[in-house]
Design a protein around this motif. Structure first.
Motif, mmCIF file in Angstrom:
data_model
loop_
_atom_site.group_PDB
_atom_site.id
_atom_site.type_symbol
_atom_site.label_atom_id
_atom_site.label_comp_id
_atom_site.label_asym_id
_atom_site.label_seq_id
_atom_site.Cartn_x
_atom_site.Cartn_y
_atom_site.Cartn_z
ATOM 1 N N SER A 63 0.826 -1.199 0.000
ATOM 2 C CA SER A 63 0.000 0.000 0.000
ATOM 3 C C SER A 63 0.862 1.251 0.000
ATOM 4 O O SER A 63 1.888 1.319 0.690
ATOM 5 N N ARG A 85 0.146 5.669 -0.014
ATOM 6 C CA ARG A 85 -0.865 6.709 0.122
ATOM 7 C C ARG A 85 -0.341 8.032 -0.406
ATOM 8 O O ARG A 85 0.828 8.369 -0.217
ATOM 9 N N VAL A 88 -5.242 6.096 -2.469
ATOM 10 C CA VAL A 88 -4.538 4.922 -1.958
ATOM 11 C C VAL A 88 -4.323 3.942 -3.110
ATOM 12 O O VAL A 88 -5.249 3.653 -3.873
ATOM 13 N N PRO A 120 5.006 6.634 5.247
ATOM 14 C CA PRO A 120 4.143 5.876 6.165
ATOM 15 C C PRO A 120 4.411 6.220 7.623
ATOM 16 O O PRO A 120 5.550 6.516 8.008
ATOM 17 N N ASP A 121 3.348 6.197 8.418
ATOM 18 C CA ASP A 121 3.460 6.391 9.857
ATOM 19 C C ASP A 121 3.288 5.032 10.522
ATOM 20 O O ASP A 121 2.167 4.502 10.587
ATOM 21 N N ALA A 141 0.433 4.390 13.054
ATOM 22 C CA ALA A 141 -0.973 4.612 12.694
ATOM 23 C C ALA A 141 -1.480 3.614 11.663
ATOM 24 O O ALA A 141 -2.564 3.808 11.105
ATOM 25 N N LEU A 142 -0.734 2.556 11.413
ATOM 26 C CA LEU A 142 -1.116 1.620 10.353
ATOM 27 C C LEU A 142 -2.427 0.906 10.673
ATOM 28 O O LEU A 142 -3.258 0.692 9.782
ATOM 29 N N GLU A 182 -4.880 2.044 12.534
ATOM 30 C CA GLU A 182 -5.970 3.009 12.412
ATOM 31 C C GLU A 182 -6.324 3.244 10.952
ATOM 32 O O GLU A 182 -7.506 3.416 10.603
ATOM 33 N N GLU A 183 -5.324 3.252 10.078
ATOM 34 C CA GLU A 183 -5.591 3.433 8.650
ATOM 35 C C GLU A 183 -6.418 2.282 8.104
ATOM 36 O O GLU A 183 -7.343 2.499 7.298
ATOM 37 N N ASN A 186 -9.999 2.753 9.368
ATOM 38 C CA ASN A 186 -10.660 3.862 8.672
ATOM 39 C C ASN A 186 -10.983 3.492 7.222
ATOM 40 O O ASN A 186 -12.052 3.847 6.709
ATOM 41 N N ASP A 187 -10.069 2.778 6.573
ATOM 42 C CA ASP A 187 -10.323 2.343 5.198
ATOM 43 C C ASP A 187 -11.518 1.397 5.137
ATOM 44 O O ASP A 187 -12.341 1.483 4.216
#
Length: 272
Positions: free
Chosen positions: A154, A156, A162, A216-217, A220-221, A223-224, A227-228
């Motif tokens: 992935s 972003r 994405v 990339p963070d 926060a993977l 959470e992404e 959210n996706d």
């Protein structure tokens, strides 16, 4: 006796074609199997139209699963990943190989999470590489006595787009959100480096520059992913693929069952 030998001969031709390495011959072998079923019906009934109908009947078989199990599914609108340690990989030899490749390419392990989805247990191992501006997710799936793994790459963009490249062996069961571009790898056994090169070409083909990709963070993977999934579910609600059910859950509408049937047929053709 002649009819039986004819059917056996057709089946043997199908078996020979299915054992070939070339994908085109294997697909042709699947068609020969369908022909054999039609020939059997013709020999039993002497009705050409009925024998042709029996061939197309195979494409209606997914409706048994759709009507008996999928129609009753109730899935959560909001699903949260739970942090956990990586399970043992003795049942996932391909995943172990992918992890070795990731480490050789200097990808850094970030975290491990899991959730249950549609009756299957899914474990995610996240790896990231700042210079590649990409996250590789190794997914381990267990459902009843079936276990398999796949990977997804992935990237972003700063504008919210994405890009995903995956060797997931089946067609998606929900429509992708508009901001997500999906690149399906045709070969599950290509190297990770080949998959990364394919991912870069896919992004370039979509007209996106490397500089437009976000770093990339690693914190926060999870959470992404959540959210996706929430965005994808909302998009499918708006599209009529799914509909709200009781207790904060959703189910597939009739339109959604038709969508899943088309996905089943795609898999039957693609994997044959």
């Amino acid at each position: 006796m002649q009819e039986s030998l004819t059917v056996i001969g057709i089946i043997l031709i199908g078996m020979a074609l299915r054992s070939c390495r070339k994908r085109l011959f294997r697909k042709l072998g699947a068609l020969v199997y369908l022909l054999a079923s039609g020939v059997i019906v013709y020999f039993l009934t002497a009705n050409l139209l009925l024998s042709i109908a029996s061939i197309f009947l195979w494409f209606l078989l997914p409706w048994i699963e759709l009507g008996s199990r999928v129609r009753k599914l109730r899935l959560p609108l909001k699903n949260h990943l739970h942090e956990e340690g990586r399970p043992r990989l003795q049942h996932f030899p391909e995943a172990a190989h992918n992890i070795d490749e990731l480490e050789a390419l200097d990808f850094e392990h970030s975290s491990d999470y899991s959730w249950d989805w549609a009756g299957s247990s899914q474990h995610y191992s996240f790896y990231w590489h700042p210079e590649e501006r990409a996250v590789v997710t190794i997914c381990l799936c267990k459902q009843s006595n079936i276990a398999f793994s796949y990977l997804t790459i992935s990237s972003r963009c700063k504008d919210g787009k994405v890009y995903r490249t995956s060797n997931f062996p089946f067609s998606p069961t929900l429509k992708n959100a508009p901001h997500v571009s999906w690149n399906q790898l045709t070969c599950r056994h290509c190297t990770l480096e080949d998959s990364l090169n394919n991912h870069r070409r896919f992004i370039q083909k979509k007209g996106t520059d490397f500089d437009a990709l976000m770093m990339p963070d690693p914190d926060a993977l999870n959470e992404e992913v959540e959210n996706d999934m929430a965005t994808q579910i909302q998009h499918n609600l708006d599209s009529g693929i799914i509909t709200l059910s009781e207790n904060g859950k959703f189910r597939y509408s009739f339109r959604g069952l038709c969508f899943l049937w088309r996905q089943f047929i795609k898999d039957m053709i693609r994997l044959s």
